[in-house]
Design a protein around this motif. Structure first.
Motif, PDB file in Angstrom:
ATOM      1  N   SER A   1       0.850  -1.194   0.000  1.00  0.00           N
ATOM      2  CA  SER A   1       0.000   0.000   0.000  1.00  0.00           C
ATOM      3  C   SER A   1       0.887   1.246   0.000  1.00  0.00           C
ATOM      4  N   GLU A   2       0.251   2.386  -0.244  1.00  0.00           N
ATOM      5  CA  GLU A   2       0.961   3.670  -0.215  1.00  0.00           C
ATOM      6  C   GLU A   2       1.725   3.834   1.108  1.00  0.00           C
ATOM      7  N   PHE A   3       1.072   3.453   2.202  1.00  0.00           N
ATOM      8  CA  PHE A   3       1.682   3.691   3.518  1.00  0.00           C
ATOM      9  C   PHE A   3       2.837   2.726   3.786  1.00  0.00           C
ATOM     10  N   GLU A   4       2.692   1.495   3.249  1.00  0.00           N
ATOM     11  CA  GLU A   4       3.812   0.544   3.367  1.00  0.00           C
ATOM     12  C   GLU A   4       5.022   1.032   2.567  1.00  0.00           C
ATOM     13  N   ILE A   5       4.757   1.573   1.414  1.00  0.00           N
ATOM     14  CA  ILE A   5       5.870   2.102   0.595  1.00  0.00           C
ATOM     15  C   ILE A   5       6.598   3.207   1.360  1.00  0.00           C
ATOM     16  N   ILE A   6       5.831   4.125   1.919  1.00  0.00           N
ATOM     17  CA  ILE A   6       6.448   5.245   2.646  1.00  0.00           C
ATOM     18  C   ILE A   6       7.266   4.701   3.813  1.00  0.00           C
ATOM     19  N   ARG A   7       6.658   3.811   4.584  1.00  0.00           N
ATOM     20  CA  ARG A   7       7.332   3.303   5.784  1.00  0.00           C
ATOM     21  C   ARG A   7       8.601   2.523   5.402  1.00  0.00           C
TER      22      ARG A   7
ATOM     23  N   TYR B   1      10.419   2.547   2.554  1.00  0.00           N
ATOM     24  CA  TYR B   1      11.485   3.137   1.728  1.00  0.00           C
ATOM     25  C   TYR B   1      11.830   4.593   2.047  1.00  0.00           C
ATOM     26  N   PHE B   2      10.919   5.316   2.660  1.00  0.00           N
ATOM     27  CA  PHE B   2      11.197   6.746   2.802  1.00  0.00           C
ATOM     28  C   PHE B   2      11.179   7.276   4.232  1.00  0.00           C
ATOM     29  N   ASP B   3      10.779   6.422   5.164  1.00  0.00           N
ATOM     30  CA  ASP B   3      10.695   6.880   6.559  1.00  0.00           C
ATOM     31  C   ASP B   3      12.001   6.533   7.271  1.00  0.00           C
TER      32      ASP B   3
ATOM     33  N   GLY C   1      10.100  14.500  11.644  1.00  0.00           N
ATOM     34  CA  GLY C   1      10.272  14.156  10.233  1.00  0.00           C
ATOM     35  C   GLY C   1       9.027  13.513   9.639  1.00  0.00           C
ATOM     36  N   VAL C   2       9.230  12.460   8.844  1.00  0.00           N
ATOM     37  CA  VAL C   2       8.124  11.775   8.167  1.00  0.00           C
ATOM     38  C   VAL C   2       7.147  11.188   9.184  1.00  0.00           C
ATOM     39  N   GLY C   3       5.838  11.223   8.873  1.00  0.00           N
ATOM     40  CA  GLY C   3       4.869  10.508   9.678  1.00  0.00           C
ATOM     41  C   GLY C   3       3.737  11.356  10.229  1.00  0.00           C
ATOM     42  N   ASP C   4       3.902  12.647  10.236  1.00  0.00           N
ATOM     43  CA  ASP C   4       2.813  13.497  10.734  1.00  0.00           C
ATOM     44  C   ASP C   4       2.249  14.292   9.559  1.00  0.00           C
ATOM     45  N   ASP C   5       1.389  15.238   9.853  1.00  0.00           N
ATOM     46  CA  ASP C   5       0.797  16.041   8.771  1.00  0.00           C
ATOM     47  C   ASP C   5       1.785  17.038   8.192  1.00  0.00           C
ATOM     48  N   ALA C   6       2.783  17.380   8.975  1.00  0.00           N
ATOM     49  CA  ALA C   6       3.849  18.258   8.487  1.00  0.00           C
ATOM     50  C   ALA C   6       5.108  17.981   9.302  1.00  0.00           C
TER      51      ALA C   6
ATOM     52  N   THR D   1      11.934  17.460   0.919  1.00  0.00           N
ATOM     53  CA  THR D   1      10.712  16.667   0.799  1.00  0.00           C
ATOM     54  C   THR D   1      10.682  16.078  -0.613  1.00  0.00           C
ATOM     55  N   LEU D   2       9.954  14.987  -0.747  1.00  0.00           N
ATOM     56  CA  LEU D   2       9.909  14.255  -2.017  1.00  0.00           C
ATOM     57  C   LEU D   2       8.468  13.968  -2.404  1.00  0.00           C
ATOM     58  N   ALA D   3       8.011  14.546  -3.505  1.00  0.00           N
ATOM     59  CA  ALA D   3       6.705  14.185  -4.053  1.00  0.00           C
ATOM     60  C   ALA D   3       6.956  13.265  -5.245  1.00  0.00           C
ATOM     61  N   LEU D   4       6.443  12.059  -5.130  1.00  0.00           N
ATOM     62  CA  LEU D   4       6.762  11.012  -6.107  1.00  0.00           C
ATOM     63  C   LEU D   4       5.467  10.491  -6.705  1.00  0.00           C
ATOM     64  N   SER D   5       5.401  10.475  -8.039  1.00  0.00           N
ATOM     65  CA  SER D   5       4.269   9.788  -8.670  1.00  0.00           C
ATOM     66  C   SER D   5       4.831   8.708  -9.566  1.00  0.00           C
TER      67      SER D   5
ATOM     68  N   ASP E   1      18.207  15.573   5.688  1.00  0.00           N
ATOM     69  CA  ASP E   1      17.119  14.694   6.131  1.00  0.00           C
ATOM     70  C   ASP E   1      15.958  14.768   5.161  1.00  0.00           C
ATOM     71  N   LEU E   2      15.401  13.613   4.785  1.00  0.00           N
ATOM     72  CA  LEU E   2      14.133  13.601   4.059  1.00  0.00           C
ATOM     73  C   LEU E   2      13.033  13.689   5.121  1.00  0.00           C
ATOM     74  N   VAL E   3      12.298  14.783   5.149  1.00  0.00           N
ATOM     75  CA  VAL E   3      11.372  15.024   6.264  1.00  0.00           C
ATOM     76  C   VAL E   3       9.897  14.926   5.866  1.00  0.00           C
ATOM     77  N   GLY E   4       9.616  14.591   4.612  1.00  0.00           N
ATOM     78  CA  GLY E   4       8.214  14.476   4.233  1.00  0.00           C
ATOM     79  C   GLY E   4       8.071  14.339   2.738  1.00  0.00           C
ATOM     80  N   GLY E   5       6.818  14.289   2.294  1.00  0.00           N
ATOM     81  CA  GLY E   5       6.585  14.180   0.867  1.00  0.00           C
ATOM     82  C   GLY E   5       5.179  13.740   0.572  1.00  0.00           C
ATOM     83  N   ASP E   6       5.015  13.183  -0.623  1.00  0.00           N
ATOM     84  CA  ASP E   6       3.724  12.663  -1.018  1.00  0.00           C
ATOM     85  C   ASP E   6       3.977  11.553  -2.021  1.00  0.00           C
ATOM     86  N   THR E   7       3.116  10.544  -2.022  1.00  0.00           N
ATOM     87  CA  THR E   7       3.314   9.400  -2.894  1.00  0.00           C
ATOM     88  C   THR E   7       1.991   9.085  -3.564  1.00  0.00           C
ATOM     89  N   VAL E   8       1.952   9.221  -4.883  1.00  0.00           N
ATOM     90  CA  VAL E   8       0.687   8.998  -5.594  1.00  0.00           C
ATOM     91  C   VAL E   8       0.919   8.182  -6.859  1.00  0.00           C
TER      92      VAL E   8
HETATM   93  P1  ADP Z   1      -1.165  13.457   4.186  1.00  0.00           P
HETATM   94  O1  ADP Z   1      -2.365  12.612   3.909  1.00  0.00           O
HETATM   95  O2  ADP Z   1      -1.258  14.283   5.427  1.00  0.00           O
HETATM   96  O3  ADP Z   1      -0.692  14.191   2.976  1.00  0.00           O
HETATM   97  P2  ADP Z   1       0.420  11.195   3.632  1.00  0.00           P
HETATM   98  O4  ADP Z   1      -0.384  10.018   4.011  1.00  0.00           O
HETATM   99  O5  ADP Z   1       0.468  11.574   2.213  1.00  0.00           O
HETATM  100  O6  ADP Z   1      -0.013  12.412   4.546  1.00  0.00           O
HETATM  101  O7  ADP Z   1       1.911  10.958   4.117  1.00  0.00           O
HETATM  102  C1  ADP Z   1       2.183  10.423   5.390  1.00  0.00           C
HETATM  103  C2  ADP Z   1       3.534  10.902   5.819  1.00  0.00           C
HETATM  104  O8  ADP Z   1       4.527  10.390   4.960  1.00  0.00           O
HETATM  105  C3  ADP Z   1       3.682  12.417   5.809  1.00  0.00           C
HETATM  106  O9  ADP Z   1       4.526  12.781   6.885  1.00  0.00           O
HETATM  107  C4  ADP Z   1       4.378  12.681   4.497  1.00  0.00           C
HETATM  108  O10 ADP Z   1       5.154  13.862   4.569  1.00  0.00           O
HETATM  109  C5  ADP Z   1       5.252  11.442   4.356  1.00  0.00           C
HETATM  110  N1  ADP Z   1       5.542  11.051   2.967  1.00  0.00           N
HETATM  111  C6  ADP Z   1       4.658  10.690   2.014  1.00  0.00           C
HETATM  112  N2  ADP Z   1       5.286  10.351   0.879  1.00  0.00           N
HETATM  113  C7  ADP Z   1       6.598  10.501   1.102  1.00  0.00           C
HETATM  114  C8  ADP Z   1       7.763  10.319   0.328  1.00  0.00           C
HETATM  115  N3  ADP Z   1       7.736   9.913  -0.952  1.00  0.00           N
HETATM  116  N4  ADP Z   1       8.964  10.607   0.896  1.00  0.00           N
HETATM  117  C9  ADP Z   1       9.017  11.033   2.179  1.00  0.00           C
HETATM  118  N5  ADP Z   1       7.964  11.202   2.970  1.00  0.00           N
HETATM  119  C10 ADP Z   1       6.748  10.949   2.449  1.00  0.00           C
END
Ligand code: ADP
Ligand code: MG
Length: 310
Positions: free
Chosen positions: A3-9, A11-13, A22-27, A83-87, A113-120
Motif C-alpha cells: 500500500s501507499e503507507f507501506e511504501i512510505i514506511r 522506503y522513505f521513513d 520528520g516523516v509521519g505526521d501532517d507536516a 521533501t519528495l513528491a513522487l508519482s 534529512d528527508l522530512v516528508g513528501g507525497d506518494t501517488v
Molecule cells: P497526508 O495525507 O497528510 O498528505 P500522507 O499520508 O500523504 O499524509 O503521508 C504520510 C507521511 O509520509 C507524511 O509525513 C508525508 O510527509 C510522508 N511522505 C509521504 N510520501 C513521502 C515520500 N515519498 N517521501 C518522504 N515522505 C513521504
C-alpha cells in the motif's frame, strides 16, 4: 502489492537527525539555527522530459537530489532538509528500492534529512523541495556582479551534453547521470563571491541570467573555459563549442568575484577542489555575454535549454 503507507514506511521513513519532527505526521517541524535564513528551492523531473522510461532508478535518485543540492550550492546555502513528491504508475518495489538507495546515499553524504513528501499513482515524476540555511545576509544572489569583477567557473563544462550527443563515451556518462553538486564550494564562496548561479541549462544561458539580474555585461575568453578532457581527443570544434557554451546539466558553479579575491580563490581551489578557472570579466555594458576566441573574434553563442521554446 504494498500500500501507499507501506511504501512510505519501508522506503522513505528514516530517522530525521536535523529535524524536530520528520516523516509521519501532517507536516514536518524544522528548527533553523539562530541567525540563519532559510533557502528553499524545488525541481521537478518528469519521465519522457528529463529522463527516459528505462532510466536506472539508482542514478535517478541521485540526480533528483543532486540538482536540488546544486541550487543550494549556487546560493551559498548549507542543505539540511528535503521533501519528495513522487508519482509512479505502480508499486514496483525493485524500482523504489533502487531509487531510494541512490537518493539516500547522496542525502547522507550531505547531511540532508528527508522530512516528508507525497506518494501517488500516475505518470512517473519526481519533485524534490530542498531547504537549506545561510547566515543572514550572506546568500549568493544572481544580482551582485559589478563591473570589474572576474568571472569564474568550477570544474569542467560540456561533459553532460557530450554524453547526450555521443552516448558511447563512458568517461562522460557519469557527468550526465550522477552530477556532483558543488555544495562545499558554495559554502566557501560566502563572503568571497559577488554573485553565483549553477549551470543547469548551459553556461551562456545561465551566466546570461546572472548578468540580467546584475544589470551588467561580461566578456569571456573561450580558450579559458574549462572543458571536459574528452573534447581534446575528439577534435570536433563545433560540437565542443555547442556542448561547452550551450550544453546543460553540468551543475558547475559560475560566479563573479572582485579582483582582490583572486589569491583567496586560488587557495580555496587548491584546498578543497574542484578546480576554479578565471574565464573573463564583468563590464559596464548592457546585460549581454560576449565570448571571444584566442584572436579576439566574437563567437556566436547558441541558446541553452528552454522548456517552452525548444
Ligand atoms: P497526508 O495525507 O497528510 O498528505 P500522507 O499520508 O500523504 O499524509 O503521508 C504520510 C507521511 O509520509 C507524511 O509525513 C508525508 O510527509 C510522508 N511522505 C509521504 N510520501 C513521502 C515520500 N515519498 N517521501 C518522504 N515522505 C513521504
Ligand atoms: Mg499525501
Amino acid at each position: 502489492m504494498p500500500s501507499e503507507f507501506e511504501i512510505i514506511r519501508r522506503y522513505f521513513d528514516r530517522p530525521a537527525r536535523n529535524a524536530v519532527l520528520g516523516v509521519g505526521d501532517d507536516a514536518a517541524l524544522l528548527q533553523p539555527r539562530a541567525g540563519a535564513e532559510i533557502a528553499v528551492s524545488t525541481d521537478l523531473l518528469l519521465e519522457g522530459r528529463h529522463f527516459s522510461a528505462g532510466a536506472d532508478p539508482r542514478t535517478l535518485g541521485h540526480k533528483a537530489l543532486a540538482v536540488n543540492l546544486s541550487d543550494m550550492a549556487a546560493m551559498g546555502a548549507t542543505p539540511r532538509w528535503a521533501t519528495l513528491a513522487l508519482s509512479m504508475p505502480g508499486a514496483d518495489e525493485e524500482w523504489i528500492e533502487a531509487f531510494a538507495a541512490g537518493l539516500f546515499a547522496l542525502a547522507e553524504r550531505f547531511g540532508v534529512d528527508l522530512v516528508g513528501g507525497d506518494t501517488v499513482r500516475g505518470a512517473r515524476s519526481i519533485c524534490i523541495c530542498i531547504l537549506g540555511e545561510v547566515p543572514a545576509g550572506q546568500a549568493l544572489r544572481r544580482s551582485g556582479a559589478r563591473p570589474g569583477d572576474d568571472v569564474w567557473v568550477s570544474g569542467e563544462l560540456g561533459g553532460a551534453a557530450l554524453a547526450l550527443a555521443r552516448p558511447g563515451i563512458a568517461e562522460v556518462q557519469r557527468r550526465l547521470t550522477e552530477p556532483e553538486p558543488r555544495v562545499a564550494l558554495g559554502e566557501r564562496l560566502r563572503g568571497r563571491a559577488s554573485a553565483a548561479i549553477d549551470v543547469s541549462d548551459g553556461f551562456a544561458q545561465d551566466l546570461g541570467h546572472l548578468l540580467e539580474r546584475s544589470g551588467c555585461g561580461a566578456l569571456v575568453h573561450y580558450d579559458l573555459l574549462p572543458k571536459c578532457a574528452a573534447f581534446a581527443r575528439m577534435a570536433l570544434p563545433e560540437l565542443e563549442r555547442r556542448c561547452v557554451l550551450a550544453g546543460g546539466d553540468d551543475y558547475e558553479l559560475v560566479f563573479t568575484a572582485p579582483q582582490e579575491a583572486r589569491s583567496a580563490l586560488a587557495a580555496l581551489a587548491r584546498e578543497t577542489g574542484p578546480a576554479l578557472s578565471r574565464v573573463g570579466c564583468i563590464r559596464d555594458s548592457a546585460p549581454a555575454l560576449t565570448v571571444v576566441d584566442a584572436q579576439g573574434r566574437e563567437i556566436a553563442v547558441g541558446r541553452g535549454y528552454d522548456h517552452f521554446s525548444a
